[in-house]
Motif scaffolding. Sequence first.
Motif, short mmCIF file in Angstrom:
data_model
loop_
_atom_site.label_atom_id
_atom_site.label_comp_id
_atom_site.label_asym_id
_atom_site.label_seq_id
_atom_site.Cartn_x
_atom_site.Cartn_y
_atom_site.Cartn_z
N ALA A 66 -7.76 -3.54 13.46
CA ALA A 66 -8.75 -4.22 14.24
C ALA A 66 -9.78 -3.02 14.40
O ALA A 66 -10.79 -3.54 14.64
CB ALA A 66 -8.07 -4.52 15.45
N ILE A 67 -9.60 -2.04 14.83
CA ILE A 67 -10.38 -0.85 15.03
C ILE A 67 -11.44 -0.78 13.69
O ILE A 67 -12.74 -0.80 13.96
CB ILE A 67 -9.94 0.46 15.61
CG1 ILE A 67 -9.19 0.18 16.67
CG2 ILE A 67 -10.93 1.45 15.75
CD1 ILE A 67 -8.34 1.54 17.16
N LEU A 68 -10.94 -0.48 12.63
CA LEU A 68 -11.47 -0.46 11.35
C LEU A 68 -12.42 -1.95 11.37
O LEU A 68 -13.59 -1.60 10.92
CB LEU A 68 -10.80 -0.30 10.22
CG LEU A 68 -10.06 0.92 10.11
CD1 LEU A 68 -8.90 0.99 8.82
CD2 LEU A 68 -11.07 2.09 9.86
N GLY A 69 -12.16 -3.00 11.60
CA GLY A 69 -12.94 -4.00 11.52
C GLY A 69 -14.04 -4.14 12.42
O GLY A 69 -15.24 -4.56 12.04
N ARG A 70 -13.86 -3.60 13.46
CA ARG A 70 -14.86 -3.38 14.40
C ARG A 70 -15.86 -2.36 14.26
O ARG A 70 -17.30 -2.63 14.44
CB ARG A 70 -14.71 -3.10 15.98
CG ARG A 70 -13.95 -4.23 16.77
CD ARG A 70 -13.49 -4.10 18.02
NE ARG A 70 -12.45 -2.86 18.28
CZ ARG A 70 -11.47 -2.95 18.37
NH1 ARG A 70 -10.56 -4.04 18.12
NH2 ARG A 70 -10.66 -1.77 18.61
N THR A 82 5.25 -2.52 3.33
CA THR A 82 4.90 -1.45 4.18
C THR A 82 3.96 -1.77 5.08
O THR A 82 3.81 -1.14 6.17
CB THR A 82 4.37 -0.21 3.47
OG1 THR A 82 3.37 -0.66 2.57
CG2 THR A 82 5.51 0.49 2.79
N GLY A 83 3.09 -2.95 5.15
CA GLY A 83 2.10 -3.34 5.91
C GLY A 83 0.89 -3.42 5.42
O GLY A 83 -0.11 -3.30 6.46
N LYS A 84 0.67 -3.52 4.31
CA LYS A 84 -0.85 -3.69 3.63
C LYS A 84 -1.55 -4.91 4.36
O LYS A 84 -2.66 -4.81 4.80
CB LYS A 84 -0.87 -3.47 2.17
CG LYS A 84 -0.51 -2.27 1.53
CD LYS A 84 -0.45 -2.29 -0.06
CE LYS A 84 0.55 -3.01 -0.41
NZ LYS A 84 2.01 -2.66 -0.29
N THR A 85 -0.98 -6.04 4.02
CA THR A 85 -1.35 -7.26 4.75
C THR A 85 -1.60 -7.31 5.99
O THR A 85 -2.48 -7.85 6.59
CB THR A 85 -0.68 -8.45 3.94
OG1 THR A 85 -0.74 -8.63 2.60
CG2 THR A 85 -1.34 -9.74 4.59
N LEU A 105 -7.73 -5.91 10.46
CA LEU A 105 -9.12 -5.96 9.93
C LEU A 105 -9.99 -7.09 10.18
O LEU A 105 -11.07 -7.31 10.75
CB LEU A 105 -9.26 -5.31 8.49
CG LEU A 105 -10.78 -5.15 7.70
CD1 LEU A 105 -11.32 -3.89 8.37
CD2 LEU A 105 -10.31 -5.06 6.34
N ALA A 106 -9.45 -8.27 9.87
CA ALA A 106 -9.78 -9.46 10.03
C ALA A 106 -10.11 -9.75 11.59
O ALA A 106 -10.95 -10.63 12.10
CB ALA A 106 -9.02 -10.80 9.50
N GLN A 107 -9.44 -9.47 12.35
CA GLN A 107 -9.31 -9.51 13.74
C GLN A 107 -10.56 -9.03 14.35
O GLN A 107 -11.31 -9.39 15.35
CB GLN A 107 -8.18 -8.98 14.53
CG GLN A 107 -8.13 -9.16 16.01
CD GLN A 107 -6.87 -8.75 16.80
OE1 GLN A 107 -5.67 -8.13 15.93
NE2 GLN A 107 -6.66 -8.56 17.96
N ILE A 130 -16.98 -7.15 3.72
CA ILE A 130 -16.01 -5.86 3.57
C ILE A 130 -14.77 -6.48 2.24
O ILE A 130 -14.09 -7.52 2.53
CB ILE A 130 -15.29 -5.92 4.89
CG1 ILE A 130 -15.94 -5.71 6.02
CG2 ILE A 130 -14.20 -4.56 4.72
CD1 ILE A 130 -17.02 -4.45 6.01
N ALA A 131 -14.71 -5.57 1.39
CA ALA A 131 -13.55 -5.71 0.43
C ALA A 131 -12.48 -5.13 0.84
O ALA A 131 -12.35 -3.69 0.85
CB ALA A 131 -14.27 -5.20 -0.90
N ALA A 132 -11.36 -5.51 0.88
CA ALA A 132 -9.97 -4.96 1.03
C ALA A 132 -9.09 -5.20 0.04
O ALA A 132 -8.81 -6.29 -0.28
CB ALA A 132 -9.34 -5.55 2.20
#
Length: 170
Positions: A28-32, A48-51, A57-59, A112-114
């Motif tokens: 979320a921080i990265l998304g902001r 591991t938590g990629k999704t 990120l979406a948030q 943004i491409a993830a």
Amino acid sequence: MIIKDGNTLPTELEITTHGPGETRAVGAILGRLACPGDIIMLTGPLGTGKTCLVQGLAQGLCIQELIPSPTFMLAREYREGRMPLYHLDLYRLEFQEIAELGLDEYLYGQGIAAVEWAEKDPELMSSDHLLIEITYADNDARHVRLKACGSHYAELVSGLMCELVHKNES
């Protein structure tokens, strides 16, 4: 380290998250902080938590839609946020198949491409990007290692570090 305007910017940052909520919070921080055209490459073993990080990120991009893993669809687009999010998953593809897909529209567009399982295409790693490696730690904990490839991404890592420090101080 990258030197800019007399200040040192980190090119790498290691974080330990405890549970999916903390992993989403990093996303979320990265998304902001994200800018149009940012490329975020995600690597790590299954589960591991990629999704989970992409959900955060979406948030941070103000996307309200549910973000599932795109494993069976290759790509999912979310356009109703502050900017588009292109969520790609290369898990089921071979290198030759990836090269034939023409992912440039996603990687160099206005969103943004993830990219999950980015290590499957070494050519993707040749351009500027933020690499996020997620590995298992103890129990629900994960080691999240961010590597900036390019000065813009060093600024992104620095911004994340400042946000995390500020969050921990409050």
